[in-house]
Design a protein around this motif. Sequence first.
Motif, PDB file in Angstrom:
ATOM      1  N   LYS A 109       0.799  -1.156  -0.067  1.00  0.00           N
ATOM      2  CA  LYS A 109      -0.106  -0.043   0.068  1.00  0.00           C
ATOM      3  C   LYS A 109       0.898   1.253  -0.041  1.00  0.00           C
ATOM      4  O   LYS A 109       0.565   2.311  -0.579  1.00  0.00           O
ATOM      5  CB  LYS A 109      -0.965  -0.114   1.343  1.00  0.00           C
ATOM      6  CG  LYS A 109      -1.936   0.929   1.118  1.00  0.00           C
ATOM      7  CD  LYS A 109      -3.063   0.736   2.246  1.00  0.00           C
ATOM      8  CE  LYS A 109      -4.181   1.703   2.336  1.00  0.00           C
ATOM      9  NZ  LYS A 109      -5.033   1.661   3.577  1.00  0.00           N
TER      10      LYS A 109
ATOM     11  N   LEU B 201       2.499   2.396  -3.489  1.00  0.00           N
ATOM     12  CA  LEU B 201       1.628   2.710  -4.686  1.00  0.00           C
ATOM     13  C   LEU B 201       1.353   4.250  -4.882  1.00  0.00           C
ATOM     14  O   LEU B 201       1.191   5.057  -3.734  1.00  0.00           O
ATOM     15  CB  LEU B 201       0.143   2.071  -4.402  1.00  0.00           C
ATOM     16  CG  LEU B 201       0.065   0.606  -4.792  1.00  0.00           C
ATOM     17  CD1 LEU B 201      -1.556   0.214  -4.293  1.00  0.00           C
ATOM     18  CD2 LEU B 201       0.512   0.175  -5.974  1.00  0.00           C
ATOM     19  N   GLY B 202       1.808   4.757  -6.114  1.00  0.00           N
ATOM     20  CA  GLY B 202       1.395   6.112  -6.237  1.00  0.00           C
ATOM     21  C   GLY B 202       2.110   7.322  -5.456  1.00  0.00           C
ATOM     22  O   GLY B 202       1.580   8.474  -5.395  1.00  0.00           O
TER      23      GLY B 202
ATOM     24  N   GLU C  15      -5.044  10.232  -7.676  1.00  0.00           N
ATOM     25  CA  GLU C  15      -5.787   9.002  -7.466  1.00  0.00           C
ATOM     26  C   GLU C  15      -5.332   8.121  -6.626  1.00  0.00           C
ATOM     27  O   GLU C  15      -6.475   7.628  -5.817  1.00  0.00           O
ATOM     28  CB  GLU C  15      -5.579   8.285  -8.881  1.00  0.00           C
ATOM     29  CG  GLU C  15      -6.321   8.950 -10.114  1.00  0.00           C
ATOM     30  CD  GLU C  15      -5.557  10.078 -10.712  1.00  0.00           C
ATOM     31  OE1 GLU C  15      -6.196  11.059 -11.083  1.00  0.00           O
ATOM     32  OE2 GLU C  15      -4.192  10.138 -10.464  1.00  0.00           O
ATOM     33  N   LYS C  16      -4.260   7.825  -6.131  1.00  0.00           N
ATOM     34  CA  LYS C  16      -4.158   7.123  -4.918  1.00  0.00           C
ATOM     35  C   LYS C  16      -4.697   7.680  -3.498  1.00  0.00           C
ATOM     36  O   LYS C  16      -5.240   7.158  -2.725  1.00  0.00           O
ATOM     37  CB  LYS C  16      -2.614   6.862  -4.592  1.00  0.00           C
ATOM     38  CG  LYS C  16      -2.141   6.468  -3.297  1.00  0.00           C
ATOM     39  CD  LYS C  16      -2.627   4.707  -3.096  1.00  0.00           C
ATOM     40  CE  LYS C  16      -2.018   3.962  -2.117  1.00  0.00           C
ATOM     41  NZ  LYS C  16      -1.620   4.384  -1.090  1.00  0.00           N
TER      42      LYS C  16
ATOM     43  N   ALA D 256      -8.337   6.923  -3.562  1.00  0.00           N
ATOM     44  CA  ALA D 256      -8.676   5.679  -3.210  1.00  0.00           C
ATOM     45  C   ALA D 256      -8.327   5.197  -2.037  1.00  0.00           C
ATOM     46  O   ALA D 256      -9.235   4.385  -1.171  1.00  0.00           O
ATOM     47  CB  ALA D 256      -7.861   4.868  -4.197  1.00  0.00           C
ATOM     48  N   ASP D 257      -7.228   5.847  -1.279  1.00  0.00           N
ATOM     49  CA  ASP D 257      -7.070   5.689   0.045  1.00  0.00           C
ATOM     50  C   ASP D 257      -8.013   6.085   1.019  1.00  0.00           C
ATOM     51  O   ASP D 257      -8.587   5.447   1.921  1.00  0.00           O
ATOM     52  CB  ASP D 257      -5.765   6.489   0.488  1.00  0.00           C
ATOM     53  CG  ASP D 257      -4.627   5.464   0.357  1.00  0.00           C
ATOM     54  OD1 ASP D 257      -4.654   4.197  -0.033  1.00  0.00           O
ATOM     55  OD2 ASP D 257      -3.551   6.103   0.308  1.00  0.00           O
TER      56      ASP D 257
ATOM     57  N   ASN E  22      -6.683   5.281 -13.547  1.00  0.00           N
ATOM     58  CA  ASN E  22      -5.614   5.120 -12.644  1.00  0.00           C
ATOM     59  C   ASN E  22      -6.429   4.796 -10.963  1.00  0.00           C
ATOM     60  O   ASN E  22      -5.961   4.027 -10.439  1.00  0.00           O
ATOM     61  CB  ASN E  22      -4.508   6.276 -12.452  1.00  0.00           C
ATOM     62  CG  ASN E  22      -3.682   6.243 -13.795  1.00  0.00           C
ATOM     63  OD1 ASN E  22      -3.718   5.551 -14.377  1.00  0.00           O
ATOM     64  ND2 ASN E  22      -3.037   7.532 -13.630  1.00  0.00           N
TER      65      ASN E  22
ATOM     66  N   ARG F 204      -7.598   1.287 -11.174  1.00  0.00           N
ATOM     67  CA  ARG F 204      -6.364   0.561 -10.727  1.00  0.00           C
ATOM     68  C   ARG F 204      -5.772   0.487  -9.264  1.00  0.00           C
ATOM     69  O   ARG F 204      -6.024  -0.370  -8.599  1.00  0.00           O
ATOM     70  CB  ARG F 204      -5.197   0.901 -11.635  1.00  0.00           C
ATOM     71  CG  ARG F 204      -4.547  -0.100 -12.223  1.00  0.00           C
ATOM     72  CD  ARG F 204      -3.388   0.132 -13.164  1.00  0.00           C
ATOM     73  NE  ARG F 204      -3.877   0.759 -14.348  1.00  0.00           N
ATOM     74  CZ  ARG F 204      -3.833   1.971 -14.849  1.00  0.00           C
ATOM     75  NH1 ARG F 204      -3.045   2.817 -14.297  1.00  0.00           N
ATOM     76  NH2 ARG F 204      -4.056   2.249 -15.987  1.00  0.00           N
ATOM     77  N   TYR F 205      -5.946   1.765  -8.876  1.00  0.00           N
ATOM     78  CA  TYR F 205      -5.755   1.687  -7.162  1.00  0.00           C
ATOM     79  C   TYR F 205      -6.683   0.984  -6.380  1.00  0.00           C
ATOM     80  O   TYR F 205      -6.362   0.316  -5.471  1.00  0.00           O
ATOM     81  CB  TYR F 205      -5.487   3.122  -7.003  1.00  0.00           C
ATOM     82  CG  TYR F 205      -4.228   3.861  -7.201  1.00  0.00           C
ATOM     83  CD1 TYR F 205      -3.092   3.414  -6.999  1.00  0.00           C
ATOM     84  CD2 TYR F 205      -4.133   5.326  -7.818  1.00  0.00           C
ATOM     85  CE1 TYR F 205      -1.850   4.057  -7.598  1.00  0.00           C
ATOM     86  CE2 TYR F 205      -3.123   5.706  -8.251  1.00  0.00           C
ATOM     87  CZ  TYR F 205      -1.794   5.115  -8.348  1.00  0.00           C
ATOM     88  OH  TYR F 205      -0.698   5.804  -8.610  1.00  0.00           O
TER      89      TYR F 205
ATOM     90  N   LYS G 297      -6.330  -2.616  -6.420  1.00  0.00           N
ATOM     91  CA  LYS G 297      -5.205  -2.849  -5.626  1.00  0.00           C
ATOM     92  C   LYS G 297      -5.522  -2.819  -4.174  1.00  0.00           C
ATOM     93  O   LYS G 297      -4.936  -3.573  -3.389  1.00  0.00           O
ATOM     94  CB  LYS G 297      -3.893  -2.487  -6.064  1.00  0.00           C
ATOM     95  CG  LYS G 297      -3.334  -2.790  -7.203  1.00  0.00           C
ATOM     96  CD  LYS G 297      -2.018  -1.875  -7.694  1.00  0.00           C
ATOM     97  CE  LYS G 297      -1.864  -2.569  -9.219  1.00  0.00           C
ATOM     98  NZ  LYS G 297      -0.413  -1.867  -9.523  1.00  0.00           N
TER      99      LYS G 297
END
Length: 195
Positions: free
Chosen positions: A117, A120-121, A138-139, A142-143, A173, A176-177, A180
């Motif tokens: 984690k 990523l990004g 984007e990360k 997502a977080d 993106n 994708r995040y 994952k």
Amino acid sequence: MKETSLLSTTKQIFSISELKEQGFSYYQISNLVKQGKLSRLNKTYYENLNYSDDTNDFYFVPAFVPSGIICLMSAAVYYNLTTYRPDSIDVAVTKRKKISTLPDFFNLTLHYYTDTKLSLGVQKITNNENSFLIFDIEKTVADIICARNKIGIEETKEVLINYLARSDKKINNLYRYAEKLRCLKTLKSYLEVLL
């Protein structure tokens, strides 16, 4: 004795090794502290009191958490995704990281991430001689979706709405995040309601 005017006015934080590379001895560093040119933050880092550029608390993070990454709502503020202003800086670190000294003049909230984690990004933001690590936009989104119950549903919704309004968004993106991070189903639920 080395001229104190040779101390850069565009770098806010110096490590001892950076000062030594510039030719300052321990004695001269100590004198700079006495003269009010430097302020000691911890065993390794000093704040440059002659700094004359825009200040940013994020520049202090590497001095206290060298591999820390700005995350969650602090990153959302950086990307103008929220009107919420956290009272501390959110910093992601590895679960094995031990932080011995935290600043007493501002708050850091540590969030322990797995290595996957954490990898990523990540991007490095540099301004003149100052830099910090932060998750890309984007990360960050997502977080926040993954941590929505801790952060708050309304805050999460605001972040996602503001992200979707941006012309530079990269939805692929984000997907994708989210995949994952195992929150793709939740992201899709949000998008169904918002779009």
